[in-house]
Every structure is written in structure tokens, then in C-alpha cells.
Design a protein around this motif. Sequence first.
Motif, mmCIF file in Angstrom:
data_model
loop_
_atom_site.group_PDB
_atom_site.id
_atom_site.type_symbol
_atom_site.label_atom_id
_atom_site.label_comp_id
_atom_site.label_asym_id
_atom_site.label_seq_id
_atom_site.Cartn_x
_atom_site.Cartn_y
_atom_site.Cartn_z
ATOM 1 N N VAL A 12 55.297 -21.703 -162.543
ATOM 2 C CA VAL A 12 56.123 -20.851 -163.400
ATOM 3 C C VAL A 12 55.284 -19.682 -163.931
ATOM 4 O O VAL A 12 55.726 -18.528 -163.910
ATOM 5 N N ALA A 13 54.068 -19.977 -164.390
ATOM 6 C CA ALA A 13 53.196 -18.928 -164.932
ATOM 7 C C ALA A 13 52.872 -17.883 -163.869
ATOM 8 O O ALA A 13 52.908 -16.676 -164.139
ATOM 9 N N LYS A 14 52.575 -18.324 -162.652
ATOM 10 C CA LYS A 14 52.248 -17.395 -161.568
ATOM 11 C C LYS A 14 53.429 -16.463 -161.286
ATOM 12 O O LYS A 14 53.268 -15.246 -161.172
ATOM 13 N N LYS A 15 54.631 -17.037 -161.184
ATOM 14 C CA LYS A 15 55.821 -16.217 -160.914
ATOM 15 C C LYS A 15 56.103 -15.285 -162.090
ATOM 16 O O LYS A 15 56.421 -14.106 -161.894
ATOM 17 N N ALA A 16 55.973 -15.787 -163.310
ATOM 18 C CA ALA A 16 56.220 -14.959 -164.499
ATOM 19 C C ALA A 16 55.250 -13.781 -164.557
ATOM 20 O O ALA A 16 55.642 -12.662 -164.898
#
Length: 183
Positions: A28-32
Motif C-alpha cells: 500500500v505504501a509503495k503504491k501510495a
Amino acid sequence: MDPLEIIEKYYSDKARLKEVLIKHSSAVAKKALEIAKKFKDVDKDFIYSAAMLHDIGIIFTYIPKLNPEGKYPYIAHGYLGRMLLEKEGLPKHALVCERHIGVGITKEEIVKKKLPLPERDMVPITLEEKIIAFADKFFSKHPDGSVREKSVDEIINDLRNYGEEKVEIFKAWLKLFEGGENG
């Protein structure tokens, strides 16, 4: 502030649950952060740490294969995470926890559907909150720890179960985040 230190503080005796949480939150952090690159005035450090902590409340919830001793329904992980992070002195991160579920849950929905949640709006407000909630829609937590990115169609089909207005919010986010400020 290191989000992994906070996760370790609460998940030290839950190795499997911690592994699944970290893998999911990292995706999630990478995509965000990829989405955040499209915007000038977003706090990327906050997005990273808040994305890593957005699901910290699952420690309190019943998840058959991961946390069978959890006492609360899964939908409660948002407000429970908020309470935990407020105690840690992270009020902005706490709001991300509470507001990231689905595309947000209104007080009206909570009352009408008799959801086991405090009666208040739990809807992403800031751009950072929306980016994290949007990115989260692409990843589920799997008991085996695997992470697979869902397609837009899969997300839309899932959201349809909660009403067409949820689909419309997601589609608006899709347009915003595909284009960003420069698009």
C-alpha cells in the motif's frame, strides 16, 4: 518516527499476523508513494508512515486464520487503530486508520446499517488520506502472506456490494490519481 517500531511494539508476539500486516502495508505504501509523486504539496514522509500504520488495528479483530482470538469484528480495525495511534501521540496517522475503510463510511451508513462502529463520519478528507485509502483498495491481506494487486474492475465489483455511490467515489479518485495535478 519509525512505523516498524510501533508495529513491533504491538505485534511482537504475533509473528504471522505481523508479517502479513507488514507485507500488505508495504505494498500500500509503495503504491501510495507512486501516486504522491504526481502532486506537489503532499507530505510523502507522512504518506509512507501512515500507509504502514493504516491497518495496525487488526491486532484487536477476529481474523479466522490469522487472529482467531481477536475480540472485535474486522470492520472495527479502523477506529481501533485510531485509538491506538492517538495513545502513541500520532493524531494525523490515527485519522488515516479510521477513515481508510472502503472509500469511507458515513455516520448515516453506520446508523442505517447498524454497523459496530462509533456513530461519526469516517471518510477520508485530506489528499493524503484519500491517496492511502485509494492505494489500499488494490491489496487484500492473505493468510499466506502473499500480496497481489487487484485490477480496477475487481475493486469496482467489490465496492458495488456497498452501493453505487461507493463506486462513483472510487472512479473519481481513479481520475484524480491517474492524472494528478499535472494531468
